[in-house]
Scaffold this active site. Sequence first.
Site, short mmCIF file in Angstrom:
data_model
loop_
_atom_site.label_atom_id
_atom_site.label_comp_id
_atom_site.label_asym_id
_atom_site.label_seq_id
_atom_site.Cartn_x
_atom_site.Cartn_y
_atom_site.Cartn_z
N ASN A 1 -6.07 -3.05 2.55
CA ASN A 1 -5.99 -4.49 2.83
C ASN A 1 -7.39 -4.99 3.10
OD1 ASN A 1 -3.19 -4.63 2.69
ND2 ASN A 1 -2.90 -4.44 4.88
N ARG B 1 0.82 -1.22 0.00
CA ARG B 1 0.00 0.00 0.00
C ARG B 1 0.86 1.26 0.00
NH1 ARG B 1 -3.56 -0.46 5.00
NH2 ARG B 1 -1.61 -1.32 5.76
#
Length: 81
Positions: free
Chosen positions: A29, A11
């Site tokens: 996530n 990320r």
Amino acid sequence: MHGRVQGVFFRDSARRMAATRGVAGWIRNNPDGTVEAAFEGSPDAVEALVAFCREGPRGAVVEHADVSDEEPQGETRFRVT
């Protein structure tokens, strides 16, 4: 993205790439171990982010990425959620 994609700075790497390419959107996530993202920007910049997601950062093992086009939502910044 499916595979070993959590716990490998996926990320944050995507956030940094989005910032350098002027892409807005988000990445997160999921509880099932996948990573999900939405990108908005120029077609070339978005494609660069999609290409990155198909490979992932060092340490990731991307088994496959499901990609689909969606209508822009008017995102103005990139968020890691």
